[in-house]
Design a protein around this motif. Structure first.
Motif, PDB file in Angstrom:
ATOM      1  N   ASN A   6       0.849  -1.179   0.000  1.00  0.00           N
ATOM      2  CA  ASN A   6       0.000   0.000   0.000  1.00  0.00           C
ATOM      3  C   ASN A   6       0.887   1.232   0.000  1.00  0.00           C
ATOM      4  O   ASN A   6       1.495   1.563   1.006  1.00  0.00           O
ATOM      5  N   ASN A   7       0.989   1.931  -1.152  1.00  0.00           N
ATOM      6  CA  ASN A   7       1.804   3.133  -1.271  1.00  0.00           C
ATOM      7  C   ASN A   7       3.236   2.902  -0.809  1.00  0.00           C
ATOM      8  O   ASN A   7       3.785   3.627   0.007  1.00  0.00           O
ATOM      9  N   ASP A   8       3.867   1.846  -1.317  1.00  0.00           N
ATOM     10  CA  ASP A   8       5.239   1.463  -0.989  1.00  0.00           C
ATOM     11  C   ASP A   8       5.388   0.830   0.390  1.00  0.00           C
ATOM     12  O   ASP A   8       6.455   0.378   0.749  1.00  0.00           O
ATOM     13  N   TRP A   9       4.356   0.832   1.215  1.00  0.00           N
ATOM     14  CA  TRP A   9       4.396   0.156   2.511  1.00  0.00           C
ATOM     15  C   TRP A   9       3.869  -1.255   2.318  1.00  0.00           C
ATOM     16  O   TRP A   9       2.865  -1.465   1.646  1.00  0.00           O
ATOM     17  N   THR A  10       4.532  -2.220   2.910  1.00  0.00           N
ATOM     18  CA  THR A  10       4.131  -3.623   2.800  1.00  0.00           C
ATOM     19  C   THR A  10       3.755  -4.158   4.170  1.00  0.00           C
ATOM     20  O   THR A  10       4.518  -4.013   5.126  1.00  0.00           O
ATOM     21  N   ASP A  11       2.572  -4.763   4.260  1.00  0.00           N
ATOM     22  CA  ASP A  11       2.166  -5.416   5.502  1.00  0.00           C
ATOM     23  C   ASP A  11       3.057  -6.634   5.711  1.00  0.00           C
ATOM     24  O   ASP A  11       3.181  -7.470   4.818  1.00  0.00           O
ATOM     25  N   ILE A  12       3.631  -6.742   6.910  1.00  0.00           N
ATOM     26  CA  ILE A  12       4.544  -7.838   7.213  1.00  0.00           C
ATOM     27  C   ILE A  12       3.927  -8.817   8.202  1.00  0.00           C
ATOM     28  O   ILE A  12       3.962 -10.020   8.006  1.00  0.00           O
ATOM     29  N   CYS A  13       3.399  -8.278   9.297  1.00  0.00           N
ATOM     30  CA  CYS A  13       2.822  -9.130  10.332  1.00  0.00           C
ATOM     31  C   CYS A  13       1.961  -8.269  11.247  1.00  0.00           C
ATOM     32  O   CYS A  13       1.877  -7.058  11.086  1.00  0.00           O
TER      33      CYS A  13
END
Length: 115
Positions: A6-13
């Motif tokens: 999402n807008n260069d942010w990645t959900d990790i955990c």
């Protein structure tokens, strides 16, 4: 463990996947990343999991400490200390590891490449 972008942010955990004052290893953009939830500073940090001295992906297993307002992780192999904010080695300033931008969004930990 990598989920959505999402807008260069990645959900990790989820934040609940992190153990306070211990590291968690995650895969981000095909790189191993060590994520730390530090209770003392009340921050989450993300650094490369690769220890350049021991030449192994082990920093997520290191011990968190602090000195002079610097929060660091000590490698479990040869005990070099890496600043969790900048990636600089406190014991050998000529060495530095990669850091990642990290944030908490809706109880999820998100990463993106640091600029």
């Amino acid at each position: 463990m990598e989920k959505t972008v999402n807008n260069d942010w990645t959900d990790i955990c989820s934040v609940t996947d992190l153990t306070p004052n211990a590291g968690t290893c995650a895969l981000f953009n095909e790189q191993q990343v060590a994520i730390f939830l530090c209770k003392q500073s009340n921050n989450v940090y993300a650094i490369a999991n690769y220890d350049p001295f021991g030449q192994a992906n082990v920093l997520s297993r290191g011990l968190i400490g602090s000195t002079k307002d610097i929060v660091y992780v000590a490698s479990p192999l040869y005990k070099q200390r890496f600043d969790l904010l900048t990636g600089e080695c406190l014991d050998s300033p000529e060495h530095k590891i990669k850091t990642f931008a990290v944030r908490i969004e809706n109880d999820g930990v998100q990463l993106k490449e640091a600029s």
